[in-house]
Design an enzyme around this catalytic site. Structure first.
Site, short mmCIF file in Angstrom:
data_model
loop_
_atom_site.label_atom_id
_atom_site.label_comp_id
_atom_site.label_asym_id
_atom_site.label_seq_id
_atom_site.Cartn_x
_atom_site.Cartn_y
_atom_site.Cartn_z
N CYS A 1 -7.57 -63.84 16.61
CA CYS A 1 -8.36 -62.83 17.29
C CYS A 1 -9.66 -63.44 17.81
O CYS A 1 -10.58 -63.69 17.04
CB CYS A 1 -8.66 -61.67 16.34
N CYS B 1 -12.84 -61.17 17.56
CA CYS B 1 -13.28 -61.01 16.17
C CYS B 1 -14.07 -62.22 15.68
O CYS B 1 -15.12 -62.08 15.05
CB CYS B 1 -12.09 -60.81 15.24
N ASP B 2 -13.54 -63.41 15.97
CA ASP B 2 -14.06 -64.61 15.33
C ASP B 2 -14.72 -65.61 16.26
O ASP B 2 -15.31 -66.60 15.79
CB ASP B 2 -12.90 -65.31 14.59
#
Length: 316
Positions: free
Chosen positions: A132, A135-136
């Site tokens: 992701c 997300c990261d």
């Protein structure tokens, strides 16, 4: 056991759109989603291919879809669906918390990311390995990042990661990308992006976190090492098509086969979006599937009610 007209399994774009339409048709609707409503678009950066909206961040679009479904009365419950099965004319959906009885079920459970299944992948999951970008990505500011894959997701997310990393390596086992042309063009125009062709990742190495990759050229057999502290894997996903107790027709990759009305071979069970076999897996096709399924469900339930009314009507 809770009773509804329609149970929707999965709260991604397809599920939220289906819920909007069935609730708007005054059908008592519940959407069951084990995570955050919105599905894959929650983990997407910029969305620019949704008609009428030139640019919008994925999480914002997901929230708008959720609010829109709720506006018409769709209920959203955060539960994991374990099984769907038939009981006479009813369709039962069992979750980790409750059981639901309904006349129709719309399957929109999407899928899970495919894994490379190589040494170091599981070891460094959350310690450099991610599936992701949104997300990261921020965790790898000014670091070298490797992206594995050659489809839309890999190339698009690789371009997005250029906002954070000092260098982005997109590693693809072939010498041509499968991504849409416009997505390819953006990546090629990004100076931080470099393509590594005809190459596979054989191992993710490091101590406390990912530090470098061991690569192999599939044409020459030559091995090499690539320094990268972030490894983002986008090689496709597998559909969540194992939830229905009764066997449903599937293609060779496990996707449900439906007719033009999104009906499976079991009356009252429909499949939409990424869990259904189709040519294009796009946001627009997901909501298109969902609209069709919702209208078909409305007509199906009306027919059941009419048939029941005819049976109960006194004979002349």
């Amino acid at each position: 056991m809770l009773e509804y007209d329609v149970v929707i399994v999965g709260g991604g774009p397809a599920g939220l759109c289906a819920g909007l339409y069935t609730a708007r048709a005054r059908l008592k609707t519940v959407i069951l989603e084990k995570g955050i409503p919105g599905g894959q678009i929650v983990n997407t950066g910029m969305v620019d291919d949704y008609p009428g909206i030139e640019e919008i961040m994925g999480p914002e679009l997901a929230k708008r879809m959720e609010d829109h479904a709720k506006k018409f009365g769709a209920e959203i419950r955060q539960e994991e669906v374990l099984e769907v099965y038939c009981e006479g004319e009813d369709r039962i959906t069992k979750t980790d918390e409750e059981e639901y009885r309904a006349k129709a079920v719309i399957l929109s459970a999407g899928g899970n990311p495919k894994y490379l299944e190589i040494p170091g992948e599981k070891k460094f999951w959350g310690k450099g390995v991610s599936y992701c970008a949104i997300c990261d990505g921020p965790f790898f500011k000014d670091e070298a990042i490797a992206v594995v894959g050659g489809g839309d997701a890999a190339v698009e997310e690789g371009t997005y990661l250029a906002k954070f990393g000092k260098k982005i390596y997109i590693i693809h086992r072939r010498d041509q990308l499968r991504a849409q042309k416009i997505i390819q063009e953006r990546a090629r125009n990004e100076p931080k992006v470099e393509f590594v062709w005809d190459t596979v990742v054989e191992e993710i190495c490091g101590d406390d976190g990912a530090e470098h990759l061991r690569l192999k050229n599939v044409k020459t057999g030559e091995t090499s090492q690539l320094e990268a502290s972030g490894v983002f894997i986008f090689i496709g996903f597998e559909p969540n098509s194992g939830l229905v107790r009764e066997p449903l027709d599937q293609d060779e990759n496990g996707y449900f086969i439906t007719d033009a009305h999104m009906r499976t071979k079991i009356p009252g069970i429909y499949a939409v979006g990424d869990v259904r076999t189709q040519l294009a897996r796009q946001l627009t096709t997901a909501v298109g599937d969902a609209t069709t399924a919702a209208v078909a469900v409305e007509k199906y339930i009306e027919a059941l009610r009419d048939a029941k009314a005819d049976q109960q009507a006194p004979s002349a």
